[in-house]
Design an enzyme around this catalytic site. Structure first.
Site, PDB file in Angstrom:
ATOM      1  N   GLY A  40     -12.977  14.240 -17.373  1.00  0.00           N
ATOM      2  CA  GLY A  40     -12.642  13.175 -16.431  1.00  0.00           C
ATOM      3  C   GLY A  40     -13.557  13.366 -15.235  1.00  0.00           C
ATOM      4  O   GLY A  40     -13.397  14.321 -14.493  1.00  0.00           O
ATOM      5  N   HIS A  41     -14.564  12.512 -15.107  1.00  0.00           N
ATOM      6  CA  HIS A  41     -15.564  12.663 -14.049  1.00  0.00           C
ATOM      7  C   HIS A  41     -15.398  11.539 -13.030  1.00  0.00           C
ATOM      8  O   HIS A  41     -15.475  10.368 -13.381  1.00  0.00           O
ATOM      9  CB  HIS A  41     -16.974  12.660 -14.645  1.00  0.00           C
ATOM     10  CG  HIS A  41     -17.219  13.836 -15.548  1.00  0.00           C
ATOM     11  ND1 HIS A  41     -18.391  14.033 -16.226  1.00  0.00           N
ATOM     12  CD2 HIS A  41     -16.425  14.899 -15.870  1.00  0.00           C
ATOM     13  CE1 HIS A  41     -18.313  15.159 -16.924  1.00  0.00           C
ATOM     14  NE2 HIS A  41     -17.122  15.689 -16.734  1.00  0.00           N
ATOM     15  N   GLN A 225     -16.665  19.822 -18.694  1.00  0.00           N
ATOM     16  CA  GLN A 225     -15.906  21.084 -18.564  1.00  0.00           C
ATOM     17  C   GLN A 225     -16.702  22.070 -17.690  1.00  0.00           C
ATOM     18  O   GLN A 225     -17.447  21.623 -16.833  1.00  0.00           O
ATOM     19  CB  GLN A 225     -15.577  21.694 -19.932  1.00  0.00           C
ATOM     20  CG  GLN A 225     -14.550  20.905 -20.744  1.00  0.00           C
ATOM     21  CD  GLN A 225     -15.100  19.711 -21.479  1.00  0.00           C
ATOM     22  OE1 GLN A 225     -16.071  19.809 -22.195  1.00  0.00           O
ATOM     23  NE2 GLN A 225     -14.477  18.557 -21.315  1.00  0.00           N
TER      24      GLN A 225
HETATM   25  P1  GDP Z   1     -15.663  16.717 -12.614  1.00  0.00           P
HETATM   26  O1  GDP Z   1     -14.795  16.740 -13.812  1.00  0.00           O
HETATM   27  O2  GDP Z   1     -16.439  17.988 -12.448  1.00  0.00           O
HETATM   28  O3  GDP Z   1     -16.538  15.504 -12.524  1.00  0.00           O
HETATM   29  O4  GDP Z   1     -14.673  16.666 -11.360  1.00  0.00           O
HETATM   30  P2  GDP Z   1     -13.374  15.703 -11.193  1.00  0.00           P
HETATM   31  O5  GDP Z   1     -13.847  14.325 -10.937  1.00  0.00           O
HETATM   32  O6  GDP Z   1     -12.432  15.927 -12.304  1.00  0.00           O
HETATM   33  O7  GDP Z   1     -12.710  16.357  -9.905  1.00  0.00           O
HETATM   34  C1  GDP Z   1     -13.369  16.437  -8.698  1.00  0.00           C
HETATM   35  C2  GDP Z   1     -12.552  15.691  -7.645  1.00  0.00           C
HETATM   36  O8  GDP Z   1     -13.008  16.045  -6.345  1.00  0.00           O
HETATM   37  C3  GDP Z   1     -12.697  14.178  -7.706  1.00  0.00           C
HETATM   38  O9  GDP Z   1     -11.491  13.596  -7.289  1.00  0.00           O
HETATM   39  C4  GDP Z   1     -13.809  13.886  -6.715  1.00  0.00           C
HETATM   40  O10 GDP Z   1     -13.738  12.572  -6.165  1.00  0.00           O
HETATM   41  C5  GDP Z   1     -13.513  14.913  -5.651  1.00  0.00           C
HETATM   42  N1  GDP Z   1     -14.672  15.422  -4.900  1.00  0.00           N
HETATM   43  C6  GDP Z   1     -15.928  15.686  -5.349  1.00  0.00           C
HETATM   44  N2  GDP Z   1     -16.657  16.276  -4.372  1.00  0.00           N
HETATM   45  C7  GDP Z   1     -15.858  16.347  -3.287  1.00  0.00           C
HETATM   46  C8  GDP Z   1     -16.028  16.887  -1.974  1.00  0.00           C
HETATM   47  O11 GDP Z   1     -17.063  17.415  -1.605  1.00  0.00           O
HETATM   48  N3  GDP Z   1     -14.950  16.830  -1.148  1.00  0.00           N
HETATM   49  C9  GDP Z   1     -13.766  16.275  -1.514  1.00  0.00           C
HETATM   50  N4  GDP Z   1     -12.771  16.264  -0.640  1.00  0.00           N
HETATM   51  N5  GDP Z   1     -13.567  15.761  -2.745  1.00  0.00           N
HETATM   52  C10 GDP Z   1     -14.592  15.814  -3.619  1.00  0.00           C
HETATM   53  P1  IMO Z   2     -14.162  18.028 -16.879  1.00  0.00           P
HETATM   54  O1  IMO Z   2     -15.414  17.584 -17.626  1.00  0.00           O
HETATM   55  C1  IMO Z   2     -10.828  20.839 -16.639  1.00  0.00           C
HETATM   56  C2  IMO Z   2      -9.236  22.345 -20.420  1.00  0.00           C
HETATM   57  C3  IMO Z   2      -7.830  21.928 -20.791  1.00  0.00           C
HETATM   58  C4  IMO Z   2      -7.389  23.151 -21.566  1.00  0.00           C
HETATM   59  C5  IMO Z   2      -8.646  23.566 -22.310  1.00  0.00           C
HETATM   60  C6  IMO Z   2      -8.725  23.053 -23.753  1.00  0.00           C
HETATM   61  O2  IMO Z   2     -13.441  16.911 -16.232  1.00  0.00           O
HETATM   62  O3  IMO Z   2     -14.480  19.159 -15.977  1.00  0.00           O
HETATM   63  P2  IMO Z   2      -9.210  20.654 -24.807  1.00  0.00           P
HETATM   64  O4  IMO Z   2      -8.455  19.367 -24.689  1.00  0.00           O
HETATM   65  O5  IMO Z   2     -10.635  20.557 -24.368  1.00  0.00           O
HETATM   66  O6  IMO Z   2      -9.077  21.280 -26.164  1.00  0.00           O
HETATM   67  O7  IMO Z   2      -8.442  21.657 -23.794  1.00  0.00           O
HETATM   68  O8  IMO Z   2      -9.735  23.022 -21.565  1.00  0.00           O
HETATM   69  N1  IMO Z   2     -10.171  21.238 -20.131  1.00  0.00           N
HETATM   70  C7  IMO Z   2     -10.572  20.898 -18.901  1.00  0.00           C
HETATM   71  N2  IMO Z   2     -10.204  21.384 -17.698  1.00  0.00           N
HETATM   72  N3  IMO Z   2     -11.768  19.863 -16.721  1.00  0.00           N
HETATM   73  C8  IMO Z   2     -12.161  19.383 -17.919  1.00  0.00           C
HETATM   74  O9  IMO Z   2     -13.186  18.523 -18.066  1.00  0.00           O
HETATM   75  C9  IMO Z   2     -11.525  19.871 -19.087  1.00  0.00           C
HETATM   76  N4  IMO Z   2     -11.642  19.614 -20.402  1.00  0.00           N
HETATM   77  C10 IMO Z   2     -10.815  20.467 -21.034  1.00  0.00           C
HETATM   78  O10 IMO Z   2      -7.042  21.702 -19.649  1.00  0.00           O
HETATM   79  O11 IMO Z   2      -7.060  24.189 -20.676  1.00  0.00           O
HETATM   80 MG    MG Z   3     -12.794  16.452 -14.342  1.00  0.00          MG
END
Ligand code: GDP
Ligand code: IMO
Ligand code: MG
Length: 434
Positions: A40-41, A225
């Site tokens: 989830g990005h 991940q």
């Molecule tokens: P990803 O899976 O590595 O792409 O990260 P996620 O999107 O799952 O989680 C990162 C969260 O932090 C998201 O809600 C972003 O909008 C937020 N985020 C990213 N960079 C920053 C930052 O520098 N400061 C704050 N407060 N939020 C951030």
């Molecule tokens: P992004 O790309 C954080 C974790 C799950 C679980 C383990 C195995 O957004 O950083 P799976 O469904 O892949 O077999 O689950 O990996 N996990 C993540 N944790 N960010 C993710 O993706 C993840 N994708 C899988 O929570 O612990």
């Molecule tokens: Mg994520």
């Protein structure tokens, strides 16, 4: 021309989406190379949020080529929904192209059923997967029975593979898991419709990337991940089922390692983890709760609360080594504002050993590890409006400087808020070519 890989250095959710979106501004091709819709990005542009699960985080820019590489496992229903939603919101630019590798594996309904059934059976010892069928889909790939996009697009092959697979999956579901079987005809009809929708995106994406590189284009590889969720190098068995480290970008997209110019490791200013597994620096007190609240640490895929803790540099050092990281993009530094003192974990200790360079492979040992901390003075100033690294308060610079020293590589980007603009860039990754 340069090829840059972006990977997470912790347990995922480091902010890869935000950083890839920024770097994508300069890239021509943006490619995902592993994982599926367990990812989830999150991208925030002028306050508007987009969460991507399968489509590369370059999609919001005009004139780009976005690729879903052969190393991915793709749920066609989720992908079609994602394409439709972006188009409905008019944020899938008409001159941006999307391609899916014909070698990418397809997630089938029985993969999700098996994933959920297994987790339910494991009770307290469950992995805490996202329930998206990721593990079972990669199992089928490795046991050479998986259905690839090219198989889905060929009616005869699809029918044949589906019927063989379903025979085995239904035996497993009914006899071992004591669950209802899946319906073969319903799956066939559903997936035939997906094939018709996705046919236009199918391509040999290895060739596309190679052609891009030969014609002087910038390529950006987007990891999903994080390094410690890697099937080989992570905290096994509490990991995902793919290789998440930078080397995986080559296998998962079909280009050789000699074509890569740099690797940016995304590192959150603290640590989070979703799902089960040991977490040495976890904070179960009010500081952990504060970070969770201020950082909005909820899973972008499952909505689960993310566990929070201090920055763990043993994890980051191992990621720098295993992924050959050449620069760090430090995210969510703003979330630490107002917390005093701050701590950085520089090693682990047990009754018998100390670890500063490696995360112990033995789960029993890892579970016994206690953190060795260095303490830092915090800051209270709002840093989210700062765009020049030199203007950051001295306490922030001390924290970042120690991180750089421990990691052994420079911080090339500092993120001070979720929005694309809330960023301090100190080095352009496409100039990192050695
Ligand atoms: P990803 O899976 O590595 O792409 O990260 P996620 O999107 O799952 O989680 C990162 C969260 O932090 C998201 O809600 C972003 O909008 C937020 N985020 C990213 N960079 C920053 C930052 O520098 N400061 C704050 N407060 N939020 C951030
Ligand atoms: P992004 O790309 C954080 C974790 C799950 C679980 C383990 C195995 O957004 O950083 P799976 O469904 O892949 O077999 O689950 O990996 N996990 C993540 N944790 N960010 C993710 O993706 C993840 N994708 C899988 O929570 O612990
Ligand atoms: Mg994520």
């Amino acid at each position: 021309m340069a090829a840059i890989i972006v990977v997470g250095t912790q347990w995922g959710d480091e902010g890869k989406g935000k950083i890839v979106d920024i770097y994508a501004g300069e890239a021509d091709i943006i490619a995902r190379f592993q994982g599926g819709n367990n990812a989830g990005h999150t991208l925030v542009v002028e306050g508007e949020q987009t969460i991507l699960h399968l489509i590369p985080s370059g999609i919001l820019h005009n004139g780009k080529t976005c690729i879903l590489g052969n190393g991915m496992v793709i749920n066609p229903k989720v992908l079609i929904r994602e394409i439709d939603e972006l188009q409905e919101r008019h944020i899938f630019p008409s001159d941006t192209k999307l391609f899916i590798s014909t070698n990418a594996h397809i997630i089938m309904p029985y993969h999700m059923r098996v994933d959920l059934a297994r987790e339910a059976r494991m009770g307290k010892s469950k992995i805490g997967t996202t329930g998206r069928g990721i593990g079972p889909a990669y199992e089928d790939k490795m046991s050479r029975v998986g259905i690839r996009l090219c198989d889905l697009l060929d009616d005869r092959i699809f029918r044949e593979k589906l019927s063989k697979n379903i025979e085995e999956k239904n035996f497993y579901l009914t006899e071992f898991c004591k669950e209802e079987p899946v319906d073969s005809d319903a799956i066939y009809t559903e997936y035939k419709a997906y094939a018709d929708r996705l046919r236009e995106y199918a391509a040999n994406t290895s060739l596309l990337i190679d052609e891009g590189l030969r014609s002087g284009k910038h390529i950006l590889f987007e990891g999903a991940q994080g390094c410690h969720l890697d099937i080989d190098h992570g905290t096994f068995p509490f990991v995902t089922s793919s290789n998440t480290v930078a080397g995986s970008a080559c296998c998962g997209s079909g280009i050789g390692p000699t074509r890569i110019d740099g690797v940016v490791g995304i590192c959150k200013a603290y640590t989070t983890r979703v799902g089960s597994g040991p977490f040495v620096t976890e904070l179960t007190d009010e500081i952990g709760e504060k970070i969770q609240n201020i950082g909005h640490e909820f899973g972008a895929t499952t909505g689960r609360k993310r566990r929070c803790g201090w920055l763990d540099m043993v994890l980051v050092k191992q990621s720098v080594r295993v992924s050959g990281i050449t620069g760090i993009a430090l995210t969510k530094l703003d979330v630490l504002t107002g917390i005093n003192p701050l701590k950085i974990c520089v090693g682990y200790t047990t009754d018998h050993e100390e670890f500063t360079e490696v995360v112990p492979s033995n789960l029993n040992v890892f579970e016994q590890c206690r953190p060795l901390y260095e303490q830092f003075e915090g800051w209270t100033e709002d840093i989210s409006h700062i765009r020049d690294f030199d203007e950051l308060p001295a306490a922030v610079k001390r924290y970042v400087s120690r991180l750089e020293e421990l990691a052994g590589v420079p911080v090339v980007l500092t993120s001070v808020g979720p929005d694309r603009d809330e960023t301090i860039i100190t080095q352009n990754p496409f100039d990192m070519k050695q």
